[in-house]
Design a protein around this motif. Sequence first.
Motif, mmCIF file in Angstrom:
data_model
loop_
_atom_site.group_PDB
_atom_site.id
_atom_site.type_symbol
_atom_site.label_atom_id
_atom_site.label_comp_id
_atom_site.label_asym_id
_atom_site.label_seq_id
_atom_site.Cartn_x
_atom_site.Cartn_y
_atom_site.Cartn_z
ATOM 1 N N THR A 131 0.844 -1.181 0.000
ATOM 2 C CA THR A 131 0.000 0.000 0.000
ATOM 3 C C THR A 131 0.880 1.231 0.000
ATOM 4 O O THR A 131 2.025 1.199 0.454
ATOM 5 C CB THR A 131 -0.919 0.027 1.233
ATOM 6 N N LEU A 132 0.343 2.321 -0.529
ATOM 7 C CA LEU A 132 1.097 3.560 -0.586
ATOM 8 C C LEU A 132 0.605 4.557 0.452
ATOM 9 O O LEU A 132 0.853 5.748 0.349
ATOM 10 C CB LEU A 132 0.985 4.178 -1.982
ATOM 11 N N ALA A 133 -0.073 4.054 1.483
ATOM 12 C CA ALA A 133 -0.585 4.925 2.550
ATOM 13 C C ALA A 133 -1.474 6.008 1.960
ATOM 14 O O ALA A 133 -2.412 5.707 1.249
ATOM 15 C CB ALA A 133 0.563 5.496 3.362
ATOM 16 N N GLN A 172 -6.632 11.023 -22.667
ATOM 17 C CA GLN A 172 -6.300 11.322 -21.273
ATOM 18 C C GLN A 172 -4.823 11.070 -20.989
ATOM 19 O O GLN A 172 -4.199 10.190 -21.591
ATOM 20 C CB GLN A 172 -7.131 10.461 -20.306
ATOM 21 N N GLU A 173 -4.310 11.848 -20.050
ATOM 22 C CA GLU A 173 -3.042 11.569 -19.386
ATOM 23 C C GLU A 173 -3.269 11.832 -17.903
ATOM 24 O O GLU A 173 -3.712 12.921 -17.529
ATOM 25 C CB GLU A 173 -1.919 12.458 -19.915
ATOM 26 N N ALA A 174 -2.983 10.837 -17.065
ATOM 27 C CA ALA A 174 -3.253 10.962 -15.631
ATOM 28 C C ALA A 174 -1.997 10.622 -14.834
ATOM 29 O O ALA A 174 -1.281 9.666 -15.157
ATOM 30 C CB ALA A 174 -4.397 10.042 -15.220
ATOM 31 N N ASP A 175 -1.744 11.424 -13.818
ATOM 32 C CA ASP A 175 -0.623 11.195 -12.899
ATOM 33 C C ASP A 175 -1.158 11.112 -11.483
ATOM 34 O O ASP A 175 -1.834 12.029 -11.013
ATOM 35 C CB ASP A 175 0.401 12.335 -12.977
ATOM 36 N N LEU A 176 -0.812 10.016 -10.782
ATOM 37 C CA LEU A 176 -1.102 9.879 -9.357
ATOM 38 C C LEU A 176 0.187 10.065 -8.577
ATOM 39 O O LEU A 176 1.230 9.513 -8.946
ATOM 40 C CB LEU A 176 -1.676 8.490 -9.053
ATOM 41 N N SER A 177 0.117 10.829 -7.507
ATOM 42 C CA SER A 177 1.287 10.984 -6.635
ATOM 43 C C SER A 177 0.937 10.438 -5.255
ATOM 44 O O SER A 177 -0.167 10.657 -4.754
ATOM 45 C CB SER A 177 1.695 12.458 -6.538
ATOM 46 N N PHE A 178 1.907 9.698 -4.654
ATOM 47 C CA PHE A 178 1.644 9.000 -3.395
ATOM 48 C C PHE A 178 2.724 9.314 -2.376
ATOM 49 O O PHE A 178 3.875 9.606 -2.713
ATOM 50 C CB PHE A 178 1.632 7.475 -3.612
ATOM 51 N N ASP A 179 2.339 9.186 -1.106
ATOM 52 C CA ASP A 179 3.294 9.200 -0.004
ATOM 53 C C ASP A 179 3.934 7.817 0.055
ATOM 54 O O ASP A 179 3.235 6.810 0.140
ATOM 55 C CB ASP A 179 2.542 9.500 1.299
ATOM 56 N N VAL A 180 5.271 7.736 0.020
ATOM 57 C CA VAL A 180 5.947 6.439 -0.007
ATOM 58 C C VAL A 180 6.487 6.042 1.368
ATOM 59 O O VAL A 180 7.405 5.256 1.485
ATOM 60 C CB VAL A 180 7.107 6.459 -1.027
ATOM 61 N N ALA A 181 5.905 6.576 2.441
ATOM 62 C CA ALA A 181 6.376 6.230 3.780
ATOM 63 C C ALA A 181 6.126 4.769 4.094
ATOM 64 O O ALA A 181 6.878 4.152 4.839
ATOM 65 C CB ALA A 181 5.677 7.111 4.809
ATOM 66 N N ALA A 182 5.079 4.186 3.538
ATOM 67 C CA ALA A 182 4.753 2.784 3.825
ATOM 68 C C ALA A 182 5.555 1.864 2.915
ATOM 69 O O ALA A 182 6.050 2.261 1.868
ATOM 70 C CB ALA A 182 3.259 2.559 3.635
ATOM 71 N N ALA A 183 5.683 0.610 3.350
ATOM 72 C CA ALA A 183 6.434 -0.367 2.570
ATOM 73 C C ALA A 183 5.622 -0.780 1.353
ATOM 74 O O ALA A 183 4.450 -1.124 1.459
ATOM 75 C CB ALA A 183 6.730 -1.587 3.440
ATOM 76 N N ALA A 192 10.300 10.913 -6.571
ATOM 77 C CA ALA A 192 10.898 12.239 -6.431
ATOM 78 C C ALA A 192 10.706 12.675 -4.986
ATOM 79 O O ALA A 192 9.586 12.953 -4.549
ATOM 80 C CB ALA A 192 10.241 13.234 -7.383
ATOM 81 N N GLY A 193 11.800 12.706 -4.211
ATOM 82 C CA GLY A 193 11.705 13.053 -2.800
ATOM 83 C C GLY A 193 10.903 12.008 -2.046
ATOM 84 O O GLY A 193 11.195 10.813 -2.097
ATOM 85 N N ALA A 194 9.875 12.460 -1.325
ATOM 86 C CA ALA A 194 9.042 11.545 -0.559
ATOM 87 C C ALA A 194 7.803 11.106 -1.335
ATOM 88 O O ALA A 194 6.893 10.527 -0.759
ATOM 89 C CB ALA A 194 8.623 12.207 0.743
ATOM 90 N N ARG A 195 7.775 11.382 -2.641
ATOM 91 C CA ARG A 195 6.609 11.022 -3.441
ATOM 92 C C ARG A 195 6.974 10.015 -4.528
ATOM 93 O O ARG A 195 8.082 10.039 -5.076
ATOM 94 C CB ARG A 195 5.995 12.257 -4.090
ATOM 95 N N ALA A 196 6.018 9.143 -4.799
ATOM 96 C CA ALA A 196 6.118 8.229 -5.932
ATOM 97 C C ALA A 196 5.014 8.587 -6.914
ATOM 98 O O ALA A 196 3.881 8.862 -6.504
ATOM 99 C CB ALA A 196 5.967 6.782 -5.467
#
Length: 298
Positions: A131-133, A172-183, A192-196
């Motif tokens: 999961t990406l939290a 369409q072009e879609a981008d999702l950005s996630f917090d990668v703190a979780a495994a 990029a930084g803390a985002r995937a």
Amino acid sequence: MRYLSQWLSCGVLVSLGLLGGGPNGALAADLGPPPAPVIEAPAMPGWTFRFTPYGWLTALDGTQTVRGRSVKVDASFVDIVEESDTLVALMGDFEARYGRFALLADVVWSKIGVESGNIRSRTLAPGVTGTLATSLGLDIEMAIAEVGAAYEVARSGALAFDILAGARYWYQEADLSFDVAAAVDIGDLEVAGARAFARSGSVDWLDPMIGARVRYTVAPGHELLLRGDIGGFGVGSDFSWQAIGAYGFEFGTYQGITFSGVIGYRALYVDYVQGEGRSRYEFDMLQHGPILGISARF
């Protein structure tokens, strides 16, 4: 005196003959029979054109999946305006009419962003583990182009009924950005930084559609329009539907062009899926909101 009277009588008779008083008069011969009346053929109806640039204050409600990662989106137009870094749109509708027949076209291009307050993570697609939290954002660039034809099949006074058919193209072009703190396995994502980032790349499809519309002239220069259509049928998307209600009112004419204001509401739903696992892309979304525009008819 008797000869003078006879001479005057002959002169009068000759004068009457020369003036056409008799059937063989010279003037009557010159004029001839009266001309036949001219009957003008009725004017054939010509083409009329209507162009309507408009704004669609869109809200989003549904599910977006990019590279197997899914988020639930529930964002009103106000939410998008307040929380989005990007909000760009270009929209226009065109109709060319000849009698009962009409050609239709509509284009919507938009680039919007939705922040974390209005999206949340959902179950990942098969083949995507972990999961990406908390999901942080969704950015969508989208173009929708409709072309079709309509034919007036019935009219009763101010009420007209049309059937229509055509096609709706989606890009369409879609981008999702996630917090990668979780495994999580993020080998297929950009970090990029803390985002995937899960990026869909370009996705497009073509849906056939059929529908109908009702046009009602409320008063001279005032028209109510109701339209509905369905499409997809597994050819492009699994299924799509659209409903539009609009009211147009004339407010002026300039150099032969009649201008009208247009207000209404539009709802457009589509369920499109391609790929499986890490390559899965899904757009199961209802877009809806008020429409405001200005129409020019010539």
